[in-house]
Write a protein that holds these residues in place. Structure first.
Motif, PDB file in Angstrom:
ATOM      1  N   THR A  48       0.808  -1.227   0.000  1.00  0.00           N
ATOM      2  CA  THR A  48       0.000   0.000   0.000  1.00  0.00           C
ATOM      3  C   THR A  48       0.836   1.269   0.000  1.00  0.00           C
ATOM      4  OG1 THR A  48      -0.162  -0.190   2.414  1.00  0.00           O
ATOM      5  CG2 THR A  48      -1.985  -1.077   1.110  1.00  0.00           C
ATOM      6  N   ASP A  49       2.130   1.146   0.264  1.00  0.00           N
ATOM      7  CA  ASP A  49       3.010   2.319   0.280  1.00  0.00           C
ATOM      8  C   ASP A  49       3.575   2.652  -1.098  1.00  0.00           C
ATOM      9  OD1 ASP A  49       2.848   2.763   3.100  1.00  0.00           O
ATOM     10  OD2 ASP A  49       4.167   1.039   3.389  1.00  0.00           O
ATOM     11  N   ASP A  51       2.845   3.899  -4.749  1.00  0.00           N
ATOM     12  CA  ASP A  51       1.821   4.632  -5.479  1.00  0.00           C
ATOM     13  C   ASP A  51       1.415   3.871  -6.743  1.00  0.00           C
ATOM     14  OD1 ASP A  51       0.456   7.459  -5.777  1.00  0.00           O
ATOM     15  OD2 ASP A  51       1.264   6.966  -7.760  1.00  0.00           O
ATOM     16  N   ASP A  52       0.115   3.753  -6.964  1.00  0.00           N
ATOM     17  CA  ASP A  52      -0.390   2.971  -8.094  1.00  0.00           C
ATOM     18  C   ASP A  52       0.045   3.539  -9.443  1.00  0.00           C
ATOM     19  OD1 ASP A  52      -1.696   1.169  -6.459  1.00  0.00           O
ATOM     20  OD2 ASP A  52      -3.569   2.303  -6.460  1.00  0.00           O
ATOM     21  N   ASP A  53       0.124   4.862  -9.556  1.00  0.00           N
ATOM     22  CA  ASP A  53       0.430   5.496 -10.839  1.00  0.00           C
ATOM     23  C   ASP A  53       1.926   5.709 -11.050  1.00  0.00           C
ATOM     24  OD1 ASP A  53      -2.300   5.673 -11.550  1.00  0.00           O
ATOM     25  OD2 ASP A  53      -2.512   7.469 -10.320  1.00  0.00           O
ATOM     26  N   SER A  54       2.568   6.380 -10.111  1.00  0.00           N
ATOM     27  CA  SER A  54       3.996   6.724 -10.276  1.00  0.00           C
ATOM     28  C   SER A  54       4.925   5.580  -9.901  1.00  0.00           C
ATOM     29  CB  SER A  54       4.339   7.941  -9.430  1.00  0.00           C
ATOM     30  OG  SER A  54       4.268   7.638  -8.046  1.00  0.00           O
ATOM     31  N   ARG A  55       4.423   4.602  -9.131  1.00  0.00           N
ATOM     32  CA  ARG A  55       5.207   3.483  -8.601  1.00  0.00           C
ATOM     33  C   ARG A  55       6.317   3.963  -7.653  1.00  0.00           C
ATOM     34  NH1 ARG A  55       4.224  -1.243 -11.538  1.00  0.00           N
ATOM     35  NH2 ARG A  55       2.063  -1.108 -12.256  1.00  0.00           N
ATOM     36  N   LYS A  56       6.131   5.122  -7.072  1.00  0.00           N
ATOM     37  CA  LYS A  56       7.101   5.644  -6.120  1.00  0.00           C
ATOM     38  C   LYS A  56       6.664   5.323  -4.698  1.00  0.00           C
ATOM     39  CE  LYS A  56       8.754   9.444  -9.038  1.00  0.00           C
ATOM     40  NZ  LYS A  56       8.926  10.905  -9.165  1.00  0.00           N
ATOM     41  N   LYS A  58       5.423   6.196  -1.346  1.00  0.00           N
ATOM     42  CA  LYS A  58       4.669   7.318  -0.792  1.00  0.00           C
ATOM     43  C   LYS A  58       5.354   7.818   0.490  1.00  0.00           C
ATOM     44  CE  LYS A  58       0.220   5.361  -2.266  1.00  0.00           C
ATOM     45  NZ  LYS A  58      -1.084   4.839  -1.773  1.00  0.00           N
ATOM     46  N   LYS A  93       2.248  -5.177  -8.905  1.00  0.00           N
ATOM     47  CA  LYS A  93       2.724  -3.809  -8.703  1.00  0.00           C
ATOM     48  C   LYS A  93       4.225  -3.841  -8.402  1.00  0.00           C
ATOM     49  CE  LYS A  93       0.317  -1.029  -5.987  1.00  0.00           C
ATOM     50  NZ  LYS A  93      -0.141  -0.282  -4.772  1.00  0.00           N
ATOM     51  N   TYR A  95       8.186  -1.649  -7.880  1.00  0.00           N
ATOM     52  CA  TYR A  95       8.847  -0.451  -7.333  1.00  0.00           C
ATOM     53  C   TYR A  95      10.346  -0.671  -7.430  1.00  0.00           C
ATOM     54  CZ  TYR A  95      11.152   1.974  -3.398  1.00  0.00           C
ATOM     55  OH  TYR A  95      12.037   2.683  -2.605  1.00  0.00           O
ATOM     56  N   THR A 182       6.412  14.108 -13.695  1.00  0.00           N
ATOM     57  CA  THR A 182       6.298  14.518 -12.291  1.00  0.00           C
ATOM     58  C   THR A 182       6.288  16.034 -12.162  1.00  0.00           C
ATOM     59  OG1 THR A 182       7.441  12.518 -11.536  1.00  0.00           O
ATOM     60  CG2 THR A 182       7.374  14.382 -10.003  1.00  0.00           C
TER      61      THR A 182
END
Length: 204
Positions: A48-49, A51-56, A58, A93, A95, A182
């Motif tokens: 959950t940490d 980010d779904d869009d940026s894959r960074k 949070k 997902k 990262y 970004t």
């Protein structure tokens, strides 16, 4: 201008198909620990940490792992480590760890791939943002119950790889696009907030 730069790429060698398992020195499951309030140093990344869009990673609501970290060195991320969600709705997902994210340990529902030095981790990570990767996850994660992809299955994902020099060039170009996106997203948020302020003050 950006697309013109892309056209200028001249590939020196043919691309070869490689399995993710061939590109990685190891696949490891994360730390089996609960999260606690952030201690100011040790960060804990869970599915959950990311980010779904940026894959960074949070940076809001950061937590720390609730365990003795003196024996958890193996769960500490290093530059270029790639994480994959292994179960649930977010399966697939991904990262990639950057040193700028700080001291980070990864949780148990994530799998870490350590990419060999002969390959560019950023190039591998960018491949996890493609339609082919999404199709692979959709097919591989099919279960009678909750969807999931384990380490052995992730290792079978196939990537077309150019030589290392071309990996570096391509991943650098794609990362510059990410940075540009970004930047514009931040500018958009500033404009949205400005409009909200104007509306609030004008229409009292």
């Amino acid at each position: 201008m950006i697309f013109c730069n892309l056209i200028k790429f001249h590939f020196l060698h043919s691309w070869e198909q490689r399995k993710l398992g061939e590109l990685s020195s190891s696949f490891e499951y994360g730390l089996n620990a609960a999260a606690k309030e952030y201690d100011g140093e040790n960060k804990y990344i869970r599915i959950t940490d990311i980010d779904d869009d940026s894959r960074k990673f949070k940076q809001e609501d950061i937590t720390s792992p609730d365990t003795d970290l003196s024996s958890a060195e193996n769960y500490r991320l290093s530059e270029g480590d790639i994480l994959f969600a292994r179960t649930g709705a977010s399966v697939g997902k991904s990262y990639i760890y950057k040193a700028s994210d700080g001291l980070v340990y990864y949780a148990g529902f994530l799998i870490r791939a350590k990419i060999k030095k002969d390959y560019n981790p950023e190039f591998v990570f960018q491949n996890t943002l493609t339609n082919d990767y999404e199709k692979f996850i959709k097919i591989t994660s099919m279960r009678s119950g909750q969807p999931g992809v384990n380490a052995q299955e992730y290792s079978q994902y196939q990537i077309m790889m150019p030589c290392k020099i071309e990996q570096d060039r391509i991943s650098g170009y794609l990362r510059s696009l990410d940075n540009l996106i970004t930047l514009h997203q931040r500018e958009l948020e500033i404009l949205k907030n400005l409009k909200k302020t104007c509306l609030k003050r004008m229409f009292i």
